[in-house]
Design a protein around this motif. Structure first.
Motif, PDB file in Angstrom:
ATOM      1  N   SER A 228      41.647  30.777  53.257  1.00 45.69           N
ATOM      2  CA  SER A 228      42.276  29.459  53.251  1.00 45.69           C
ATOM      3  C   SER A 228      41.993  28.731  51.942  1.00 45.69           C
ATOM      4  N   ARG A 229      42.739  27.668  51.719  1.00 46.33           N
ATOM      5  CA  ARG A 229      42.523  26.857  50.511  1.00 46.33           C
ATOM      6  C   ARG A 229      41.112  26.269  50.506  1.00 46.33           C
ATOM      7  N   LEU A 230      40.663  25.814  51.674  1.00 45.94           N
ATOM      8  CA  LEU A 230      39.300  25.277  51.768  1.00 45.94           C
ATOM      9  C   LEU A 230      38.277  26.381  51.535  1.00 45.94           C
ATOM     10  N   GLY A 231      38.524  27.556  52.097  1.00 45.07           N
ATOM     11  CA  GLY A 231      37.615  28.686  51.887  1.00 45.07           C
ATOM     12  C   GLY A 231      37.534  29.074  50.429  1.00 45.07           C
ATOM     13  N   ALA A 232      38.670  29.033  49.739  1.00 39.30           N
ATOM     14  CA  ALA A 232      38.693  29.361  48.315  1.00 39.30           C
ATOM     15  C   ALA A 232      37.904  28.332  47.518  1.00 39.30           C
ATOM     16  N   LEU A 233      38.042  27.058  47.888  1.00 42.79           N
ATOM     17  CA  LEU A 233      37.307  25.997  47.194  1.00 42.79           C
ATOM     18  C   LEU A 233      35.808  26.145  47.402  1.00 42.79           C
ATOM     19  N   LYS A 234      35.392  26.451  48.629  1.00 40.08           N
ATOM     20  CA  LYS A 234      33.973  26.642  48.912  1.00 40.08           C
ATOM     21  C   LYS A 234      33.420  27.841  48.140  1.00 40.08           C
ATOM     22  N   ALA A 235      34.186  28.925  48.124  1.00 40.31           N
ATOM     23  CA  ALA A 235      33.737  30.122  47.416  1.00 40.31           C
ATOM     24  C   ALA A 235      33.594  29.847  45.932  1.00 40.31           C
ATOM     25  N   TYR A 236      34.547  29.124  45.367  1.00 40.90           N
ATOM     26  CA  TYR A 236      34.502  28.834  43.933  1.00 40.90           C
ATOM     27  C   TYR A 236      33.349  27.903  43.593  1.00 40.90           C
ATOM     28  N   SER A 237      33.094  26.932  44.440  1.00 41.64           N
ATOM     29  CA  SER A 237      31.965  26.019  44.202  1.00 41.64           C
ATOM     30  C   SER A 237      30.646  26.785  44.225  1.00 41.64           C
ATOM     31  N   THR A 238      30.511  27.705  45.180  1.00 44.78           N
ATOM     32  CA  THR A 238      29.303  28.519  45.255  1.00 44.78           C
ATOM     33  C   THR A 238      29.169  29.412  44.031  1.00 44.78           C
ATOM     34  N   TYR A 239      30.292  29.983  43.597  1.00 41.89           N
ATOM     35  CA  TYR A 239      30.283  30.825  42.392  1.00 41.89           C
ATOM     36  C   TYR A 239      29.785  30.034  41.185  1.00 41.89           C
ATOM     37  N   LEU A 240      30.299  28.819  40.981  1.00 37.38           N
ATOM     38  CA  LEU A 240      29.884  28.013  39.835  1.00 37.38           C
ATOM     39  C   LEU A 240      28.394  27.685  39.908  1.00 37.38           C
ATOM     40  N   TRP A 241      27.924  27.350  41.099  1.00 37.29           N
ATOM     41  CA  TRP A 241      26.504  27.021  41.289  1.00 37.29           C
ATOM     42  C   TRP A 241      25.633  28.228  40.971  1.00 37.29           C
TER      43      TRP A 241
END
Length: 253
Positions: A228-241
């Motif tokens: 999902s779009r929310l799942g993609a956003l969460k994954a990307y935020s975790t990746y950046l962190w």
């Protein structure tokens, strides 16, 4: 002799590093291998270097792209030509330890696993050590969404695990995208925490550009099926962190 392995190596303008890479393959203690080197229309001497090695070792085959298509297409060309149960990937500027194939293949077959990776050392363009990246014992889809601990040149995978799935046509992070596609289908990657590969960090490499790499990772998440779009956003935020922690030396991948 052990099981046959096809090594797939995209080649593009890597002339300074190719001899060391090829020598590391020839030196493998497991000798039942075929190397498919796919030249992606290099403008330097890369193709001729591979051709010289192929002339003296029949296990080395040089394939050509008539136009530059990128690493994903080169790996897919290799996959289409591979005729062995096991596939290993190697970038043209990376190096394997002498026992890489033997250690990983025997372990995967003994455990009954179909997808594996190893820890790896990071070196600079001149071969000086920079860091060690550790691979977890098992990497499933949830863990892989947090970041990519799988070094492409460390991967060995069985043809049955790929089941026809190929690298997506992305300029960057096509390897990460493939691992995610496979993990979505329930395939876990199993790691050996021994550095059996040296990954060369070159300043001119695509992966060295931090902002384009970060944007490419976001694109991978956005185009991943069933995320999902929310799942993609969460994954990307975790990746950046986690990327920030990695550069601080606080995480190993």
């Amino acid at each position: 002799m052990g099981s046959a392995v096809t090594i797939i190596m995209p080649v593009f303008n890597c002339a300074p590093y190719l001899p060391e890479t090829l020598e590391s393959v020839i030196a493998q203690s497991h000798d039942n291998w075929t190397l498919l080197a796919i030249d992606d229309k290099s403008s330097d001497d890369s193709a001729s270097i591979v051709a010289r090695y192929a002339a003296t070792d029949s296990r080395i085959r040089l394939l050509h792209h008539t136009e530059q298509k990128g690493a994903a297409a080169a790996r897919n060309t290799g996959l289409a030509a591979a005729q062995t149960p096991w596939i290993a990937f190697l970038d043209a500027d990376d190096i394997w330890t002498e026992t890489k194939l033997a250690t990983q293949l025997s372990w995967l077959e003994r455990q009954g696993y179909r997808f594996g990776a190893t820890s790896y050392g990071v070196i600079d363009g001149d071969g000086r050590p920079l860091a060690t990246r550790r691979v977890p014992a098992q990497i499933d889809y949830k863990q892989l969404l947090r970041g990519n601990p799988i070094g492409t040149s460390t991967v060995m995978i069985h043809q049955s695990a790929l089941n026809g799935v190929r690298f997506p046509d992305l300029r960057r992070r096509q390897d990460y995208a493939l691992w995610l596609h496979l993990a979505q289908r329930g395939l876990s990657c199993h790691g050996i925490d021994t550095p059996l590969t040296l990954y060369r960090r070159r300043p001119d490499a695509l992966s060295a550009a931090k902002l384009p790499s970060a944007l490419a990772t976001r694109h991978v998440y956005q185009t991943l099926p069933n995320l999902s779009r929310l799942g993609a956003l969460k994954a990307y935020s975790t990746y950046l962190w986690r990327t920030g922690l990695k550069h601080l030396g606080w995480v190993d991948y």
